[in-house]
Scaffold this motif. Sequence first.
Motif, PDB file in Angstrom:
ATOM      1  N   GLU A 166      -4.644  -9.480 -15.631  1.00 55.23           N
ATOM      2  CA  GLU A 166      -3.980 -10.011 -14.442  1.00 55.23           C
ATOM      3  C   GLU A 166      -3.711  -8.857 -13.478  1.00 55.23           C
ATOM      4  N   LEU A 167      -4.154  -9.027 -12.232  1.00 57.54           N
ATOM      5  CA  LEU A 167      -4.075  -7.948 -11.260  1.00 57.54           C
ATOM      6  C   LEU A 167      -2.798  -8.045 -10.434  1.00 57.54           C
ATOM      7  N   ILE A 168      -2.340  -6.883  -9.963  1.00 58.93           N
ATOM      8  CA  ILE A 168      -1.113  -6.793  -9.171  1.00 58.93           C
ATOM      9  C   ILE A 168      -1.471  -6.473  -7.723  1.00 58.93           C
ATOM     10  N   ASP A 169      -1.155  -7.373  -6.807  1.00 61.74           N
ATOM     11  CA  ASP A 169      -1.396  -7.192  -5.366  1.00 61.74           C
ATOM     12  C   ASP A 169      -2.769  -6.569  -5.103  1.00 61.74           C
ATOM     13  N   PRO A 170      -3.852  -7.174  -5.584  1.00 60.47           N
ATOM     14  CA  PRO A 170      -5.167  -6.528  -5.505  1.00 60.47           C
ATOM     15  C   PRO A 170      -5.732  -6.442  -4.082  1.00 60.47           C
ATOM     16  N   VAL A 171      -6.336  -5.306  -3.812  1.00 63.73           N
ATOM     17  CA  VAL A 171      -7.070  -5.068  -2.563  1.00 63.73           C
ATOM     18  C   VAL A 171      -8.494  -4.682  -2.935  1.00 63.73           C
ATOM     19  N   VAL A 225      -9.255  -0.453 -10.738  1.00 63.43           N
ATOM     20  CA  VAL A 225      -8.394   0.688 -11.051  1.00 63.43           C
ATOM     21  C   VAL A 225      -6.958   0.297 -10.715  1.00 63.43           C
ATOM     22  N   ARG A 226      -6.023   0.877 -11.456  1.00 65.08           N
ATOM     23  CA  ARG A 226      -4.602   0.610 -11.200  1.00 65.08           C
ATOM     24  C   ARG A 226      -3.957   1.856 -10.598  1.00 65.08           C
ATOM     25  N   VAL A 227      -3.297   1.682  -9.466  1.00 66.98           N
ATOM     26  CA  VAL A 227      -2.606   2.758  -8.765  1.00 66.98           C
ATOM     27  C   VAL A 227      -1.118   2.607  -9.022  1.00 66.98           C
ATOM     28  N   THR A 228      -0.437   3.711  -9.296  1.00 69.08           N
ATOM     29  CA  THR A 228       0.997   3.641  -9.620  1.00 69.08           C
ATOM     30  C   THR A 228       1.887   4.357  -8.619  1.00 69.08           C
ATOM     31  N   GLU A 229       1.305   5.061  -7.640  1.00 67.16           N
ATOM     32  CA  GLU A 229       2.097   5.789  -6.653  1.00 67.16           C
ATOM     33  C   GLU A 229       1.736   5.322  -5.241  1.00 67.16           C
ATOM     34  N   PRO A 230       2.727   5.004  -4.400  1.00 67.97           N
ATOM     35  CA  PRO A 230       4.167   4.999  -4.674  1.00 67.97           C
ATOM     36  C   PRO A 230       4.627   3.736  -5.404  1.00 67.97           C
ATOM     37  N   THR A 231       3.823   2.657  -5.345  1.00 71.80           N
ATOM     38  CA  THR A 231       4.129   1.445  -6.089  1.00 71.80           C
ATOM     39  C   THR A 231       2.877   1.036  -6.857  1.00 71.80           C
ATOM     40  N   THR A 232       3.061   0.164  -7.817  1.00 71.88           N
ATOM     41  CA  THR A 232       1.939  -0.258  -8.648  1.00 71.88           C
ATOM     42  C   THR A 232       1.163  -1.381  -7.971  1.00 71.88           C
ATOM     43  N   ARG A 233      -0.171  -1.184  -7.893  1.00 76.96           N
ATOM     44  CA  ARG A 233      -1.062  -2.217  -7.387  1.00 76.96           C
ATOM     45  C   ARG A 233      -2.464  -1.934  -7.908  1.00 76.96           C
ATOM     46  N   ASP A 234      -3.343  -2.919  -7.831  1.00 76.81           N
ATOM     47  CA  ASP A 234      -4.715  -2.766  -8.314  1.00 76.81           C
ATOM     48  C   ASP A 234      -5.698  -2.729  -7.151  1.00 76.81           C
TER      49      ASP A 234
END
Length: 366
Positions: free
Chosen positions: A9-14, A82-91
Amino acid sequence: MIELEDVPELIDPVMVCAFEGWNDAGDAASTAVGHLDETWGGKVIAALDAEDYYDFQVNRPTVWLDGGVRRITWPTTRLSVVRVTEPTTRDLVLVRGIEPSMRWRSFCNELLGFAHELGVELVVILGALLGDTPHSRPVPVSGVTSDAALARRLDLEESRYEGPTGIVGVLQEACAHAGVPAVTLWAAVPHYVAQPPNPKATLALLNKLEDLLDLRIPPGELPEDARAWQLGVDQLAAEDSEVAEYVQQLEEAQDTAELPEASGEAIAREFERYLRRRDNQGPTGEKPVTGRPIVERSADGAAGGAGPAGAEEADGEDDLDATGSEETDEARDEDDGSADDRGADDREADGRGADGKGADGKGTAR
């Protein structure tokens, strides 16, 4: 359509896309997406069927040995996450491939099908074009969209270009017709050094993507590669007086075009962006916890070059670079015959913030 494989499950995917070929001068755009994939360890979730979209006499497959076993890699377009964690978590859903040889509308519809299934909220397409821009100035990067509301919200230019286009322009319009918000970022590459790679243009695209999505992208060795690239071009230009003179003309034209943009509002905007990046630095100036060194980049310039398929105007922006100067009153003291009450240390001149507003980066149509 190839089915998605083991997608969490993806978080705010772009979705971030780049395609080798006509819209990828100096391989700057495809290298930028490759950098994201390598930096964050992208996991391939799908690949389009190469038989549907590529002419293998134009884009030939490659053969290689895997432990003594011969294997073939077919040219295609792959999707990874890929999952990015800085500054907030998103995919980020990374799309990297080659401009297809045929069936462009089906190609775009298939990508949009993936975007819909993955819940993608925004599509960002990266491109690079050849332009009349000097290699010695910051790379102009322009952001354009076909969505008027999105242009106002993200402070982008609305596309007005008419003329031939590539897969970047076709995908941009396909997104618009499907109701998917989409932005295209174009980097202008000096036409007299069009050979890949161009790490300076790649870094400029990544910096613009950072600003657009409010990300922290570790640049790795790109800043050093960009400086080495510029030094190499400087040396080549110095060996040819005609090239050196031409570069000087481009620099003068760009510097002149920048002057009207040096407004207080533009300087304040770029300074705010500069401070946001410094917020990611430790209190004593150490590198940020993400491993991304703080790179203070000078402001973008302007280019009036036309890409391989025409011109599309938009503003490019980069970061603030501050310089200072110091002077003394010794000459005035001698002329007046008396000592001035103010010492040289008290006459330090104001630091001058450079305008970060670029202008007229041009790109291929939508």
